[in-house]
Write a protein that holds these residues in place. Structure first.
Motif, PDB file in Angstrom:
ATOM      1  N   GLN A 100      19.887  60.349  56.319  1.00  0.00           N
ATOM      2  CA  GLN A 100      19.828  60.971  57.636  1.00  0.00           C
ATOM      3  C   GLN A 100      20.458  60.076  58.695  1.00  0.00           C
ATOM      4  OE1 GLN A 100      15.560  61.575  57.830  1.00  0.00           O
ATOM      5  NE2 GLN A 100      15.755  63.761  57.364  1.00  0.00           N
ATOM      6  N   ALA A 101      20.246  58.770  58.556  1.00  0.00           N
ATOM      7  CA  ALA A 101      20.847  57.830  59.507  1.00  0.00           C
ATOM      8  C   ALA A 101      22.364  57.927  59.485  1.00  0.00           C
ATOM      9  CB  ALA A 101      20.397  56.403  59.183  1.00  0.00           C
ATOM     10  N   ALA A 102      22.939  58.094  58.292  1.00  0.00           N
ATOM     11  CA  ALA A 102      24.386  58.226  58.179  1.00  0.00           C
ATOM     12  C   ALA A 102      24.879  59.485  58.892  1.00  0.00           C
ATOM     13  CB  ALA A 102      24.799  58.254  56.704  1.00  0.00           C
ATOM     14  N   VAL A 103      24.151  60.589  58.726  1.00  0.00           N
ATOM     15  CA  VAL A 103      24.530  61.844  59.383  1.00  0.00           C
ATOM     16  C   VAL A 103      24.435  61.693  60.904  1.00  0.00           C
ATOM     17  CG1 VAL A 103      23.894  64.261  59.714  1.00  0.00           C
ATOM     18  CG2 VAL A 103      23.843  63.261  57.426  1.00  0.00           C
ATOM     19  N   ILE A 104      23.365  61.058  61.369  1.00  0.00           N
ATOM     20  CA  ILE A 104      23.162  60.868  62.809  1.00  0.00           C
ATOM     21  C   ILE A 104      24.268  60.002  63.400  1.00  0.00           C
ATOM     22  CG2 ILE A 104      21.652  59.784  64.525  1.00  0.00           C
ATOM     23  CD1 ILE A 104      19.277  60.655  62.756  1.00  0.00           C
ATOM     24  N   VAL A 105      24.579  58.902  62.724  1.00  0.00           N
ATOM     25  CA  VAL A 105      25.591  57.981  63.232  1.00  0.00           C
ATOM     26  C   VAL A 105      26.958  58.652  63.299  1.00  0.00           C
ATOM     27  CG1 VAL A 105      26.935  55.933  62.606  1.00  0.00           C
ATOM     28  CG2 VAL A 105      24.447  55.829  62.631  1.00  0.00           C
TER      29      VAL A 105
ATOM     30  N   ARG B 182      18.974  63.945  74.899  1.00  0.00           N
ATOM     31  CA  ARG B 182      20.246  64.133  74.188  1.00  0.00           C
ATOM     32  C   ARG B 182      20.081  63.838  72.702  1.00  0.00           C
ATOM     33  NH1 ARG B 182      26.250  61.530  75.575  1.00  0.00           N
ATOM     34  NH2 ARG B 182      27.319  62.537  73.819  1.00  0.00           N
ATOM     35  N   TYR B 183      19.330  62.796  72.384  1.00  0.00           N
ATOM     36  CA  TYR B 183      19.112  62.463  70.976  1.00  0.00           C
ATOM     37  C   TYR B 183      18.340  63.582  70.272  1.00  0.00           C
ATOM     38  CZ  TYR B 183      17.640  59.933  66.807  1.00  0.00           C
ATOM     39  OH  TYR B 183      17.416  59.561  65.498  1.00  0.00           O
ATOM     40  N   SER B 184      17.326  64.131  70.944  1.00  0.00           N
ATOM     41  CA  SER B 184      16.537  65.206  70.338  1.00  0.00           C
ATOM     42  C   SER B 184      17.394  66.447  70.105  1.00  0.00           C
ATOM     43  CB  SER B 184      15.341  65.541  71.231  1.00  0.00           C
ATOM     44  OG  SER B 184      14.467  64.437  71.345  1.00  0.00           O
ATOM     45  N   ARG B 185      18.237  66.771  71.083  1.00  0.00           N
ATOM     46  CA  ARG B 185      19.116  67.943  70.915  1.00  0.00           C
ATOM     47  C   ARG B 185      20.081  67.737  69.748  1.00  0.00           C
ATOM     48  NH1 ARG B 185      19.470  67.623  76.638  1.00  0.00           N
ATOM     49  NH2 ARG B 185      21.521  66.659  76.434  1.00  0.00           N
ATOM     50  N   MET B 186      20.611  66.524  69.619  1.00  0.00           N
ATOM     51  CA  MET B 186      21.532  66.233  68.526  1.00  0.00           C
ATOM     52  C   MET B 186      20.833  66.383  67.181  1.00  0.00           C
ATOM     53  SD  MET B 186      23.591  62.664  67.717  1.00  0.00           S
ATOM     54  CE  MET B 186      22.058  61.779  67.420  1.00  0.00           C
ATOM     55  N   CYS B 187      19.643  65.812  67.043  1.00  0.00           N
ATOM     56  CA  CYS B 187      18.918  65.886  65.768  1.00  0.00           C
ATOM     57  C   CYS B 187      18.519  67.322  65.451  1.00  0.00           C
ATOM     58  CB  CYS B 187      17.687  64.980  65.810  1.00  0.00           C
ATOM     59  SG  CYS B 187      18.084  63.226  65.799  1.00  0.00           S
ATOM     60  N   LYS B 188      18.150  68.096  66.465  1.00  0.00           N
ATOM     61  CA  LYS B 188      17.795  69.503  66.239  1.00  0.00           C
ATOM     62  C   LYS B 188      19.001  70.269  65.730  1.00  0.00           C
ATOM     63  CE  LYS B 188      15.728  73.526  68.508  1.00  0.00           C
ATOM     64  NZ  LYS B 188      15.169  74.058  69.784  1.00  0.00           N
ATOM     65  N   ARG B 189      20.172  69.987  66.302  1.00  0.00           N
ATOM     66  CA  ARG B 189      21.390  70.657  65.854  1.00  0.00           C
ATOM     67  C   ARG B 189      21.748  70.259  64.423  1.00  0.00           C
ATOM     68  NH1 ARG B 189      26.162  68.419  66.439  1.00  0.00           N
ATOM     69  NH2 ARG B 189      25.431  67.105  68.154  1.00  0.00           N
ATOM     70  N   LEU B 190      21.423  69.014  64.043  1.00  0.00           N
ATOM     71  CA  LEU B 190      21.719  68.531  62.692  1.00  0.00           C
ATOM     72  C   LEU B 190      20.647  68.925  61.683  1.00  0.00           C
ATOM     73  CD1 LEU B 190      22.956  64.927  63.581  1.00  0.00           C
ATOM     74  CD2 LEU B 190      24.375  66.883  62.950  1.00  0.00           C
TER      75      LEU B 190
END
Length: 526
Positions: A219-224, A344-352
């Motif tokens: 998951q860290a790889a996807v987030i980065v 912004r981080y929460s929106r990004m993770c929700k989209r992912l």
């Protein structure tokens, strides 16, 4: 004679009254209330029907008189609301903590306990209070049927105005409420407003169980990789993972606290926020710390700083050398707001499709380091935790230890591959897939994928522009643009009048500058 007179005087300070119900009420004068200025009496009732009621009343009278003589009686009848006001007036904490305590007292302690006399609080009352908080944060007792509006006053309701659903406070929040009561009642004990602390008679709220839920390495790889679609945002997320810094500390980092030649980052300040109000403050533990950086992080920071200077130059501005590392302004004079970063981080993770919030990147950093065998004291030092890392944080030379250097290298090895690197020739190379926003990028992405999987090998010719035009239903110019993008990336070789050929990545990119010069010369001659 003297002893008899003393007993007589003591008797005058107290009395036993017979009530119409037949019960006996014992009253003892306990002086003047220090806060209200009114006469203070201790009173206790002996119910009607009690065996030897008069003898029991005499015992109660003697006990109350002794309490007054020994100064063990409550000296005021003020209520909890007054006590909490005095407690907040004398509280010496930072602004963020004070705002949090004020909110808890305003929303929970004063509405439920504010009208009660401090001297009448007991264990049963305190435990009942905690039970209400566990059941519903709105104190509705499980019977609340009302609409929770998005704002006060007249307004048009939206989907944010929803029917109330009972949801109790978390264990950690109830512990904070308990801390407010504990501090206030300890103050009341020192001032002899009460003789017994009711919290000693109540069961303390259970400490919340730690349930860290850091992202997995996958998951860290996807987030980065998603975050690095925007370099400044990707750099902030990467630094949160590698350093474990708090969100306020990340927002408060300054450019002059970054020492890339020594691979060090200084954490000196933090940004606090309450609603729209923001301010710069000390770190949570009020101590500065230095964090060692790994080679990959240093390389990424160099690329990021170069981009910041380039963007500022295009606007005719310069980056303030004492400005903030992450900023909303061209010259880096303004800091980011912590709440905005979290959102912004929460929106990004929700989209992912990943359940994660920004603070869990601290958990990720700590978990990966401990899993790699780094000692907890070093990990505590990197994250700015108290206790085990407090001593090392106070001494500069002790903090720059071999353990910290080893921690930086270890975390680097467990981080996902850097999406942006500098190759041997000094060029900035990206591993990110470009965003597809037009037809030519779709064609380029397909051809790039064919080269990556080996469907098109070095030396193979790409489909002609005419073939691409027919296959994708685009114009010749769009097809040419797709091929030009692959050429710019060094994946194919293409020149005027010749089909594009897939290049061998192990060989240097052909120099077509002579062909370009010759082409311009021909055009000029014509």
């Amino acid at each position: 004679m003297t002893a008899s007179k003393t007993r007589s005087e003591r008797r005058k300070r107290g009395q036993i009254e017979t009530l119409p119900s037949g019960s006996l009420r014992v009253s003892v004068y306990a002086g003047v209330d220090q806060l209200t200025g009114q006469r203070n009496y201790l009173k206790e009732l002996v119910p009607h029907g009690t065996p030897n009621a008069e003898r029991e009343a005499e015992k109660v009278l003697t006990r109350l008189l002794n309490q007054v003589d020994e100064q063990r009686n409550p000296r005021t009848k003020v209520n909890v609301d007054t006590l909490m006001g005095r407690y907040l007036d004398g509280l010496n904490v930072d602004k963020s903590t004070l705002i949090g305590y004020q909110r808890l007292i305003r929303n929970h302690i004063r509405p439920l306990l504010g009208g009660l006399q401090v001297a009448k609080l007991d264990g049963e009352t305190i435990e009942s209070f905690y039970s209400i908080l566990k059941q519903c944060s709105a104190h509705c007792g499980g019977k609340g049927k009302f609409i929770e509006h998005r704002k006060k006053g007249e307004h048009e309701c939206t989907d944010k105005c929803k029917p109330h659903e009972c949801k109790g406070l978390s264990a950690s929040t109830i512990r904070k409420v308990h801390a407010c009561l504990s501090g206030a009642l300890a103050m009341a004990m020192r001032w002899r407003w009460i003789s017994v602390n009711p919290l000693d008679q109540a069961k303390q709220p259970a400490a919340p169980k730690a349930k860290p839920n850091p992202p997995s390495p996958e998951q860290a790889a996807v987030i980065v990789n998603d975050a690095f679609q925007d370099l400044p945002w990707g750099m902030l997320v990467w630094l949160a993972m590698t350093t474990g810094a708090r969100r306020g500390e990340l927002c408060g980092l300054r450019l002059n606290q970054l020492h890339l030649d020594k691979a060090l980052l200084e954490v000196k300040t933090s940004i606090g926020q309450e609603g729209a109000d923001t301010w710069e403050k000390d770190t949570k533990d009020h101590q500065q710390r230095r964090i060692a950086l790994d080679e990959t992080t240093v390389s990424l920071l160099r690329i990021y700083l170069q981009q910041c200077e380039s963007v500022a130059a295009e606007m005719g501005r310069k980056v303030n050398p004492k400005g903030y590392l992450f900023s909303t302004s061209i010259d880096h004079s303004a800091y980011l707001k912590p709440d905005s970063v979290s959102q912004r981080y929460s929106r990004m993770c929700k989209r992912l499709g990943i359940e994660s919030h920004l603070h869990e990147l601290r958990h990720y950093s700590a978990t990966e380091l401990i899993s790699a065998g780094v000692d907890p004291r070093t990990v505590a030092g990197r994250l700015g935790h108290g206790g085990g890392g407090a001593t090392t944080l106070r001494v500069y030379t002790a903090w720059l230890s071999e353990a910290d250097q080893r921690a930086a290298g270890t975390l680097s090895g467990r981080m996902p591959a850097a999406p942006i690197v500098v190759d041997e020739s000094g060029r900035t190379v990206t591993r990110l897939e470009p965003k597809i926003t037009g037809p030519y990028q779709k064609i380029a992405a397909d051809l790039r994928g064919a080269i990556a999987c080996g469907a098109l090998r070095p030396g193979d010719m790409l489909p002609t522009v005419v073939e691409l035009k027919a296959r994708y239903g685009v114009s010749v110019g769009t097809a040419n643009r797709a091929v030009a993008e692959l050429k710019a990336e060094g994946l194919v070789s293409a020149s005027r009048g010749k089909r594009a050929v897939v290049l061998d990545p192990t060989k240097p990119i052909p120099d077509h500058s002579a062909e370009v010069v010759e082409l311009h010369a021909d055009r000029k001659a014509k």
